[in-house]
Design an enzyme around this catalytic site. Structure first.
Site: not given
Length: 614
Positions: A176, A444, A502
């Site tokens: 990430r 996403t 997240s």
């Protein structure tokens, strides 16, 4: 294919007959050499004395044998006809459904890929057929997604891999984005304004390519460059804009993204028009040929940082050069016959596990049928989601915050305590469930891969919001993320190098004979959508397709319940009667499952996805 029917001495070569084990030696050695003939009790002495050695049965016996033979012949012919019909049906069904519709009753037999689009699923499948690993297929399919659905993911963002090798060992690769070194210390004070299009301040250090590098180093089989070629070709030659990408183009406004989508007359492209990503193709080709370091230390890094700073971003060359992916063990919980493996914080895996642990305590083994049963089921589920949302601020980066509370979220005892706080007849005010002030977002992508050797990859990638920060690096063709706003509502301060919390929850479930690879996209929608699919598949007995297609319930940051439009009106009325505020949304889940030798795969139709396999 059937085994060869070439004669083998002494063997029964018929594919439908057993070996003649019941024929004794003396039967062979005697005068009667017809295996189906009974002992020659009716043969007269003179026949023997005259030297007649015929093995033909006498008339009385012959009539019986003829009748038996006719019956057997009829059965064989009937079986052959049925077999041929079934074979033709299976062949045509296989051609039209196995390949094109993985949800059919003719599943794949070796491997499958479920991505957000058919094209990217096919690219992943092709990599597997060339001898690539599950990780190879995942990387190739993710690169494809960066141009098929560039509004969702790309190399300007970050990724989390959950990888199970052929032995069943599971590792997590978290790449990430991270907080840059000179981030504004007061950044989080402007969180309420992050829904505006100008989001250059929220760009995190991209980790996608370092994640690919780490995954390929540990699990790759094909050469690194081979994984890039299908997407380079597509990006350079162009392709018709898919429906889902086309729906997002009108929303880009007056941003740098417009240069990607203008035709020769200055009009925005639309669904079906040909689009090319030529700058990105050049960038991908450079990374393919020179390796990942060129993105973080070489010419791409220099061009990318210049473009980001020109757009008002804070990233530096040092931020890129110091970035590294993190490899850890997976967390896991027990879920019936399965162990479910998922990434630790700052991912959403602990939140997903909490939701499932709360709901499994109600011991439901069949889908609710009546309106009252449905209202009670959804009410309890909504309450579980509200508690889960209230605990999201405990899923911070463990390098900067303790993960002790997050670990507790995965325990059955914690779920039992939360379940005891759920009232069956009413909901409560938002403060009853804990802090819940994060920002809602919609980005996403997710894909699931299962390879021939039993290895699996569940991977979720994102640039966060729709087209991320809306900042395009014109010299590289890279769309930058805006993932720093994931700290909003979940943190009071942020630190250089920290990864934002997240909702990503790429998961692999493993039992003695089954493997299930699953995950979702849609930011805040991921944990509830994946939980819904798992409950419907594992507990209610639905197929992957049916489970993923089942309507999903979401609770947003304002504790408002969002439902898909297909939920019955009387159930909605019943939920509102218990005090829930209801609106609508959509999400996506992609999954692959192997049960013994059968493989099924499903890509969520909400995003026009389709799986591929062989």
């Amino acid at each position: 294919m059937p085994e060869s029917t070439e004669h083998v001495e002494g063997a029964n070569t018929s594919p439908i007959c057993p070996l003649n084990e019941d024929i004794e030696d003396e039967d062979v050695g005697g005068a009667n050499t017809t295996p189906m003939c009974p002992p020659n009790e009716d043969v007269k002495d003179e026949d023997v004395e005259s030297g007649k050695t015929t093995s033909i049965c006498p008339p009385k016996v012959l009539r019986v044998l003829v009748a038996i033979a006719v019956l057997i012949a009829g059965l064989i012919v009937g079986a052959l006809v049925v077999g041929l019909l079934a074979g033709f049906n299976g062949y045509w069904k296989g051609k039209s459904e196995c390949v094109k519709d993985p949800s059919a009753n003719c599943p794949f037999s070796k491997a499958a890929v479920a991505a957000d689009s058919e094209k990217c699923s096919q690219i992943g499948r092709d990599i597997l057929q060339k001898g690539g690993s599950a990780v190879d297929a995942a990387i190739a399919a993710l690169l494809c997604t960066s141009i098929i659905n560039p509004q969702c993911a790309g190399i300007g963002g970050g990724v989390i891999f959950t990888v199970m090798d052929r032995s069943g060992k599971v590792k997590i690769i978290n790449s990430r984005e991270t907080v840059p070194s000179n981030v504004n210390s007061n950044l989080l004070k402007s969180c309420p304004k992050t829904t505006e299009w100008s989001m250059n301040r929220w760009i995190g250090v991209p980790g996608e390519i370092r994640g690919y590098e780490a995954a390929h180093r540990l699990y790759g089989k094909l050469p690194w460059a081979d994984l890039f070629q299908p997407t380079i070709k597509l990006a350079r030659e162009g392709f018709p804009i898919p429906y889902y990408q086309g729906q997002h183009i009108p929303r880009i406004g007056n941003t740098s993204l417009r240069e990607l989508y203008l035709d020769k007359n200055g009009n925005l492209l639309k669904t079906g028009d040909t689009v090319k990503f030529e700058k990105l193709a050049d960038t991908l080709e450079t990374i393919a040929n020179e390796g990942p370091d060129v993105f973080y230390n070489g010419t791409i890094a220099k061009n990318l940082i210049r473009d980001i700073q020109d757009a008002g971003g804070k990233l530096t060359l040092e931020d890129l050069a110091s970035y590294g992916a993190k490899v850890t063990d997976a967390w896991n919980i027990s879920l019936g016959e399965y162990r479910m493996y998922f990434p630790p914080p700052p991912s959403g895996g602990a939140i997903l596990s909490l939701i499932l642990n709360i709901m499994k305590g109600y011991r439901m083994n069949s889908e609710p049928k009546t309106t009252d049963e449905k209202i009670l089921f959804y009410h309890r589920y909504i309450e579980a989601l509200k508690f889960a949302n209230g605990l999201k601020n405990h899923t911070r980066d463990p390098n900067f915050s303790s993960d002790k509370t997050a670990k507790n979220l995965t325990e059955d005892s914690f779920a039992n305590r939360i379940r005891s706080l759920i009232s069956s007849d009413k909901t409560h005010d938002p403060q009853y469930y804990g802090k819940n002030s994060y920002l809602d977002s919609i980005g996403t992508t997710h894909l699931s891969v299962l390879a021939e050797d039993g290895s699996a990859v569940s991977v979720t990638s994102s640039i966060n919001d729709e087209f991320g920060s809306n900042v395009l690096s014109s010299s590289t063709g890279i769309i930058l993320n805006n993932h720093l706003n994931d700290f909003c509502g979940r943190a009071d301060n942020i630190f250089h190098g920290e990864r934002p919390p997240s909702n990503m929850a790429p998961s692999v479930l493993k039992s003695q004979s089954k493997t299930l690879v699953i995950g979702g996209s849609g930011s805040e929608m991921i944990p509830p959508a994946v939980a819904s699919a798992l409950m419907n598949h594992l507990w209610f007995g639905k197929s992957l397709k049916e489970a993923i297609d089942t309507l999903v319930v979401l609770v947003d940051s304002k504790s408002e319940v969002k439902l898909e439009s297909k939920l019955e009106k009387d159930v909605v009325d019943g939920l509102e009667a218990k005090g829930h505020k209801v609106s609508k949304f959509y999400n996506t889940v992609n999954a692959v499952e192997k049960a013994d030798s059968c493989i099924s795969a499903w890509s969520d139709e909400r995003k026009k996805g389709k799986a591929a396999g062989y």
